[in-house]
Design a protein around this motif. Sequence first.
Motif, PDB file in Angstrom:
ATOM      1  N   ARG A   1      -9.811  -3.957  -9.706  1.00 27.58           N
ATOM      2  CA  ARG A   1      -9.916  -2.913  -8.685  1.00 27.58           C
ATOM      3  C   ARG A   1     -10.810  -1.758  -9.107  1.00 27.58           C
TER       4      ARG A   1
ATOM      5  N   CYS B   1     -13.480  -0.527  -1.881  1.00 30.63           N
ATOM      6  CA  CYS B   1     -13.458  -0.194  -0.450  1.00 30.63           C
ATOM      7  C   CYS B   1     -14.634   0.688  -0.010  1.00 30.63           C
TER       8      CYS B   1
ATOM      9  N   ARG C   1      -8.741  -5.010   1.847  1.00 26.48           N
ATOM     10  CA  ARG C   1      -7.618  -5.820   2.331  1.00 26.48           C
ATOM     11  C   ARG C   1      -7.653  -6.023   3.837  1.00 26.48           C
ATOM     12  N   THR C   2      -8.098  -5.054   4.573  1.00 25.87           N
ATOM     13  CA  THR C   2      -8.006  -5.158   6.030  1.00 25.87           C
ATOM     14  C   THR C   2      -9.361  -5.352   6.715  1.00 25.87           C
TER      15      THR C   2
ATOM     16  N   GLU D   1       0.862  -1.189   0.000  1.00 24.91           N
ATOM     17  CA  GLU D   1       0.000   0.000   0.000  1.00 24.91           C
ATOM     18  C   GLU D   1       0.897   1.237   0.000  1.00 24.91           C
TER      19      GLU D   1
END
Lengths: 191, 151
Positions: free
Chosen positions: B79, B84, B97-98, A88
């Motif tokens: 993407r 997100c 991702r998190t 990132e």
Amino acid sequence: MKLITKIRWPLGGALLSSALVIGLSGFAQQAQSSWWGEGHEEGYRAKNAGNPTHIEECGACHIAYPAQLLPKAAWQEILSNLDNHFDEDASLDDATRDELASFLMKHASDSENAGKFKKFTRGIELQNPPIQITELKYFERKHDEINHQRMVINNPDVGSFSQCQACHEKAEQGIFDEDTVNIPNFGRWDD
Amino acid sequence: MLLTPDSSSKTGSSSKTSAWILSALLLTLAIPSYAQSANPVVEQLLKEYRSEGVTEFSSTRDGNLWQQSFDYSKAPASRSCTSCHGKDIRQKGLHIRTQKEIKPLAPSINPSRLTDEKQIRKWLKRNCKWTLGRECSPQEKGDLLLWIQSQ
């Protein structure tokens, strides 16, 4: 009748003050026990988990992992590679990065402010540590009873051990005590 | 002149009061229309993009860019901004991702959005690189901001 009128005030006064005394001593007891509780066994509670710059810059993509979880060398390594941070772009201007560096160094696991989190330095090379909390020996030991496939990877509400807050309900406040753990879809942790 | 309370000082207290009332009234009328039409931070950024050669912005063109998918060499291989923030930015998002929750981007729901120039620049740069594999052009940035602002 007359007697009652006479003692009404003193009686009321006595009752009121004894109620007050009981109430106050209960309060004092409570205050004392929580004071003792903290003094004896301070728990996994990161002080200063609320640094505003840290929360804003390092708490946007994941929880702002408390400084106490990694040693100084790991934070240094992370801060010098922010433009490629686990694939990132987390890059920052120099002033912000310097501010974070001094905050993270001051509270790192190998600093004097680590408290109980000092245990996270166990079994690692302090000069060349892993940069993931989830790869620390002590982290692995504390989580070795958890079924990695079922409770983490295949658990739609967890996904990876890096999501501390998925199981540790107060992780965002820096609190990791065992009695605040709740694994989604599996429930409270009692052992 | 008539509206400034100071200038009415010669003409006595009643006209002074009415001047106050009038200016207060105008002020309250002015605030909502201001908030609705232009966000000064976004205006400033659009001005900058214009100075970089953009002639016209369009928020509809941009609703498309918001949902457009781009191929990427690393996982996740497909993407988009929605990865997100989701399609409907009045809802909260989830970092792909998190799994961390992201508060709604729509200023109509979350008034703190698009109010801090530094944050906007930083995240547009990061998120364009993440999503498109490059920084967005001034045209794309302006279009995206206008679209987000309209939500």
